[in-house]
Design an enzyme around this catalytic site. Structure first.
Site, PDB file in Angstrom:
ATOM      1  N   GLU A 156       0.847  -1.180   0.000  1.00 33.91           N
ATOM      2  CA  GLU A 156       0.000   0.000   0.000  1.00 33.91           C
ATOM      3  C   GLU A 156       0.882   1.230   0.000  1.00 33.91           C
ATOM      4  O   GLU A 156       1.805   1.342   0.793  1.00 33.91           O
ATOM      5  CB  GLU A 156      -0.896  -0.012   1.240  1.00 33.91           C
ATOM      6  CG  GLU A 156      -1.811   1.192   1.299  1.00 33.91           C
ATOM      7  CD  GLU A 156      -2.912   1.071   2.353  1.00 33.91           C
ATOM      8  OE1 GLU A 156      -3.030   0.009   2.979  1.00 33.91           O
ATOM      9  OE2 GLU A 156      -3.630   2.069   2.524  1.00 33.91           O
ATOM     10  N   GLY A 159     -12.092   1.679   5.620  1.00 27.41           N
ATOM     11  CA  GLY A 159     -11.685   2.237   6.914  1.00 27.41           C
ATOM     12  C   GLY A 159     -12.437   1.531   8.032  1.00 27.41           C
ATOM     13  O   GLY A 159     -13.631   1.262   7.912  1.00 27.41           O
ATOM     14  N   GLN A 160     -11.738   1.234   9.125  1.00 32.49           N
ATOM     15  CA  GLN A 160     -12.397   0.458  10.190  1.00 32.49           C
ATOM     16  C   GLN A 160     -13.621   1.147  10.767  1.00 32.49           C
ATOM     17  O   GLN A 160     -14.631   0.502  11.025  1.00 32.49           O
ATOM     18  CB  GLN A 160     -11.402   0.145  11.308  1.00 32.49           C
ATOM     19  CG  GLN A 160     -10.466  -0.960  10.936  1.00 32.49           C
ATOM     20  CD  GLN A 160      -9.033  -0.513  11.028  1.00 32.49           C
ATOM     21  OE1 GLN A 160      -8.717   0.645  10.817  1.00 32.49           O
ATOM     22  NE2 GLN A 160      -8.165  -1.445  11.341  1.00 32.49           N
ATOM     23  N   VAL A 212     -15.189 -21.232   7.645  1.00 30.65           N
ATOM     24  CA  VAL A 212     -15.934 -21.449   6.402  1.00 30.65           C
ATOM     25  C   VAL A 212     -14.953 -21.956   5.347  1.00 30.65           C
ATOM     26  O   VAL A 212     -13.936 -21.316   5.076  1.00 30.65           O
ATOM     27  CB  VAL A 212     -16.597 -20.138   5.944  1.00 30.65           C
ATOM     28  CG1 VAL A 212     -17.285 -20.294   4.619  1.00 30.65           C
ATOM     29  CG2 VAL A 212     -17.571 -19.653   7.018  1.00 30.65           C
ATOM     30  N   ASP A 242     -12.326  -6.716  11.593  1.00 30.87           N
ATOM     31  CA  ASP A 242     -13.134  -5.641  12.188  1.00 30.87           C
ATOM     32  C   ASP A 242     -14.461  -6.181  12.719  1.00 30.87           C
ATOM     33  O   ASP A 242     -14.945  -5.758  13.772  1.00 30.87           O
ATOM     34  CB  ASP A 242     -13.439  -4.549  11.152  1.00 30.87           C
ATOM     35  CG  ASP A 242     -12.168  -4.015  10.512  1.00 30.87           C
ATOM     36  OD1 ASP A 242     -11.112  -4.067  11.169  1.00 30.87           O
ATOM     37  OD2 ASP A 242     -12.236  -3.560   9.357  1.00 30.87           O
ATOM     38  N   HIS A 258      -9.264   4.845  -1.715  1.00 28.25           N
ATOM     39  CA  HIS A 258      -8.177   3.861  -1.718  1.00 28.25           C
ATOM     40  C   HIS A 258      -8.436   2.934  -2.906  1.00 28.25           C
ATOM     41  O   HIS A 258      -9.395   2.165  -2.900  1.00 28.25           O
ATOM     42  CB  HIS A 258      -8.151   3.083  -0.400  1.00 28.25           C
ATOM     43  CG  HIS A 258      -7.815   3.947   0.785  1.00 28.25           C
ATOM     44  ND1 HIS A 258      -7.306   3.451   1.951  1.00 28.25           N
ATOM     45  CD2 HIS A 258      -7.902   5.288   0.967  1.00 28.25           C
ATOM     46  CE1 HIS A 258      -7.099   4.446   2.800  1.00 28.25           C
ATOM     47  NE2 HIS A 258      -7.465   5.571   2.230  1.00 28.25           N
ATOM     48  N   GLU A 287       0.198  -8.604  14.394  1.00 26.09           N
ATOM     49  CA  GLU A 287       0.197  -7.358  15.160  1.00 26.09           C
ATOM     50  C   GLU A 287       0.777  -7.569  16.559  1.00 26.09           C
ATOM     51  O   GLU A 287       1.572  -6.746  17.045  1.00 26.09           O
ATOM     52  CB  GLU A 287      -1.232  -6.804  15.223  1.00 26.09           C
ATOM     53  CG  GLU A 287      -1.694  -6.321  13.849  1.00 26.09           C
ATOM     54  CD  GLU A 287      -3.192  -6.451  13.579  1.00 26.09           C
ATOM     55  OE1 GLU A 287      -3.575  -6.288  12.403  1.00 26.09           O
ATOM     56  OE2 GLU A 287      -3.972  -6.724  14.514  1.00 26.09           O
TER      57      GLU A 287
HETATM   58  P1  8BR Z   1      -7.340 -10.012  10.286  1.00 27.72           P
HETATM   59  O1  8BR Z   1      -7.462  -9.530   8.880  1.00 27.72           O
HETATM   60  O2  8BR Z   1      -7.415  -8.918  11.309  1.00 27.72           O
HETATM   61  O3  8BR Z   1      -6.210 -10.960  10.542  1.00 27.72           O
HETATM   62  O4  8BR Z   1      -8.679 -10.847  10.546  1.00 27.72           O
HETATM   63  C1  8BR Z   1      -8.952 -11.951   9.770  1.00 27.72           C
HETATM   64  C2  8BR Z   1      -9.584 -12.998  10.644  1.00 27.72           C
HETATM   65  O5  8BR Z   1     -10.604 -13.601   9.870  1.00 27.72           O
HETATM   66  C3  8BR Z   1      -8.656 -14.131  11.046  1.00 27.72           C
HETATM   67  O6  8BR Z   1      -8.060 -13.902  12.303  1.00 27.72           O
HETATM   68  C4  8BR Z   1      -9.578 -15.353  11.098  1.00 27.72           C
HETATM   69  O7  8BR Z   1      -9.977 -15.597  12.428  1.00 27.72           O
HETATM   70  C5  8BR Z   1     -10.805 -14.936  10.287  1.00 27.72           C
HETATM   71  N1  8BR Z   1     -11.039 -15.784   9.096  1.00 27.72           N
HETATM   72  C6  8BR Z   1     -10.332 -15.922   7.943  1.00 27.72           C
HETATM   73 BR1  8BR Z   1      -8.787 -15.019   7.532  1.00 27.72          BR
HETATM   74  N2  8BR Z   1     -10.843 -16.801   7.072  1.00 27.72           N
HETATM   75  C7  8BR Z   1     -11.946 -17.274   7.676  1.00 27.72           C
HETATM   76  C8  8BR Z   1     -12.931 -18.231   7.289  1.00 27.72           C
HETATM   77  N3  8BR Z   1     -12.866 -18.861   6.107  1.00 27.72           N
HETATM   78  N4  8BR Z   1     -13.951 -18.485   8.161  1.00 27.72           N
HETATM   79  C9  8BR Z   1     -14.009 -17.846   9.336  1.00 27.72           C
HETATM   80  N5  8BR Z   1     -13.113 -16.922   9.760  1.00 27.72           N
HETATM   81  C10 8BR Z   1     -12.091 -16.635   8.952  1.00 27.72           C
END
Ligand code: 8BR
Length: 453
Positions: free
Chosen positions: A87, A111-112, A428, A439, A175, A294
């Protein structure tokens, strides 16, 4: 009870309690995400027109920011060649105009703060007040209907209106997200995996510009607020963080005075100085939400290099390393609640005790699964459908480790006077999208927990 039973109980509780939350403040980052699915032939033509040699040069090493079309195309090619996300800030107006004319396939809330406003206000029906640094027509139209409000000043008085009722037309903060699939070809290059390059034509969120209403009339704006969720500090750099940090701190003082619990959605913060400054003010927050990358980046700042490595070394992420890192963070900053999420499980370390902490995590995991399943959730009740997604089996080994180490039972244990809550998530298999899931998880868990008490 089994996890399936605990899950069913949690969603019924959430459907009853969450809509009773009276008001959530959401600061500070709201923008427009413009998604463009790249086309090989179109991109090749543009590269030739801009000068292939120059573009290839930038695809070998990214510029600091974007000031020319060749830098833009080179940066996109940099991402394609590596299958890596990047980015950059787009400074030049002519390049911004070039991107605008190139166009997009889809506009989305970005944006969050903006994303959470649509989820909490538009889907859960919880009244929210959201900070929108620039409210253009394009931006306003991305807000869902529902109890979503922005403050405006009329003769010095604060009035709350839906963003679509805002009569001004301010700047666009766009963005541009250039997406490519795995195997995407440009000349002799091929993308090893799918990913995206983001060019931010945004002077406001990138410097954490905070509106007058949130500086001059903040106490008035938050009059009916019970909770606050802040984010957007991640975009700052050591050159520009000082001024916005002062405003954030003064906002936090008012929120603390009113005893309004504030959650920080951490988000990856590339600048180490800014990360350090965030740690310095973390004690003014009640709660923080983060993932493994993080948390590891915070351990680096705290001089815990070994722990930082450990957090990124295993799949699934080692829960003992996570708990140790959370304990260090809690003790160092005084933050009362840390919510960790990773692919497959969540943990919450809290100064206080109670099953409601775990149940809120369960509700958040269902919201995440519903979002992964459908791409978008349209109602709180719809989240119930995600109970059919199976519980992650790989989390059993995680649970076993936590049982052996901290005596966790039904997802709840104790460590050094803190409560540790664990849940296996529902994953999933073929997600529609994973954008904005982090978020969804953090905001659902935070307001869920509050509503359960
Ligand atoms: P971050 O982008 O802050 O890491 O958040 C992404 C979150 O989405 C992961 O920590 C995970 O728990 C969730 N996640 C993801 Br990636 N793929 C997923 C899925 N197929 N089903 C459920 N949760 C998912």
């Amino acid at each position: 009870p089994t996890w399936e039973e605990l899950y069913k109980n949690a969603i019924e509780k959430a459907i009853k309690s969450v809509p009773k939350v009276k008001g959530v403040l959401l600061g500070y980052n709201t923008n427009i995400d413009a998604i463009k699915y790249l086309d090989s032939k179109d991109l090749e033509e543009r590269i030739i027109k801009a000068g292939k040699e120059e573009v290839i040069k930038y695809s070998e090493e990214l510029p600091d920011k974007i000031n020319t079309v060749s830098q833009l195309l080179g940066s996109i090619l940099w991402s394609i060649r590596r299958g890596k996300a990047a980015e950059l800030f787009v400074e030049s107006c002519p390049v911004r105009f070039y991107m605008k004319r190139w166009g997009w396939n889809e506009l989305r809330m970005g944006g969050q703060a903006g994303i959470m406003a649509n989820l909490l206000g538009g889907v859960y029906g919880v009244p929210v007040i959201v900070h929108v640094p620039q409210l253009s027509r394009l931006q306003a139209n991305l807000f869902l209907d529902g109890p979503i409000y922005v403050p405006t000043l009329e003769n010095g008085e604060v009035k709350l209106i839906h963003p679509k009722e805002f009569s001004g037309d301010e700047e666009n903060c766009i963005h541009y997200i250039y997406e490519f699939p795995r195997g995407f070809r440009v000349f002799e290059f091929e993308a090893p995996r799918e990913n995206r390059f983001i060019g931010s034509a945004d002077d406001y969120n990138t410097t954490l510009f905070i509106r007058e209403e949130f500086r001059e009339s903040f106490s008035e704006v938050i009059k009916n607020v019970q909770l606050a969720i802040l984010s957007g500090l991640q975009a700052l750099t050591k050159e520009n963080y000082k001024e916005p940090f002062e405003i954030v701190k003064s906002n936090l003082e008012v929120l603390n005075e009113r005893e309004i619990p504030v959650h920080l959605e951490f988000a990856f913060t590339p600048d180490e100085k800014v990360r350090e400054e965030i740690l310095n003010v973390l004690g003014m927050f009640y709660s923080v939400g983060l993932n493994e990358v993080e948390l590891a980046s915070i351990m680096e700042i705290l001089g815990e290099k070994k722990l930082a490595k450990e957090l990124l070394a295993h799949d699934p992420v080692d829960p003992i390393a996570v708990t140790e890192a959370m304990l260090k963070l809690a003790k160092k900053t005084g933050v009362k609640r840390i919510h960790f999420h990773t692919y497959g499980y969540y943990l919450a370390l809290t100064e206080y005790k109670g099953e409601h902490v775990r149940d809120a995590l369960l509700f958040a995991a269902l919201a995440a699964a519903a979002k992964a399943m459908k791409g978008n959730i349209t109602s709180l009740e719809e989240i119930r459908e995600a109970t059919s997604v199976p519980v992650n089996e790989k989390a059993t080994q995680v649970e076993e480790k936590l049982r052996a180490e901290y005596g966790i039972k039904e997802g709840i244990g104790e460590v050094e006077g803190y409560q540790i809550a664990f849940i296996p998530t529902k994953i999933v298999a073929k997600p529609k999208s994973t954008v904005g899931i982090g978020d969804t998880i953090s905001s659902s868990a935070f307001i869920g927990e509050f509503s359960f008490t």
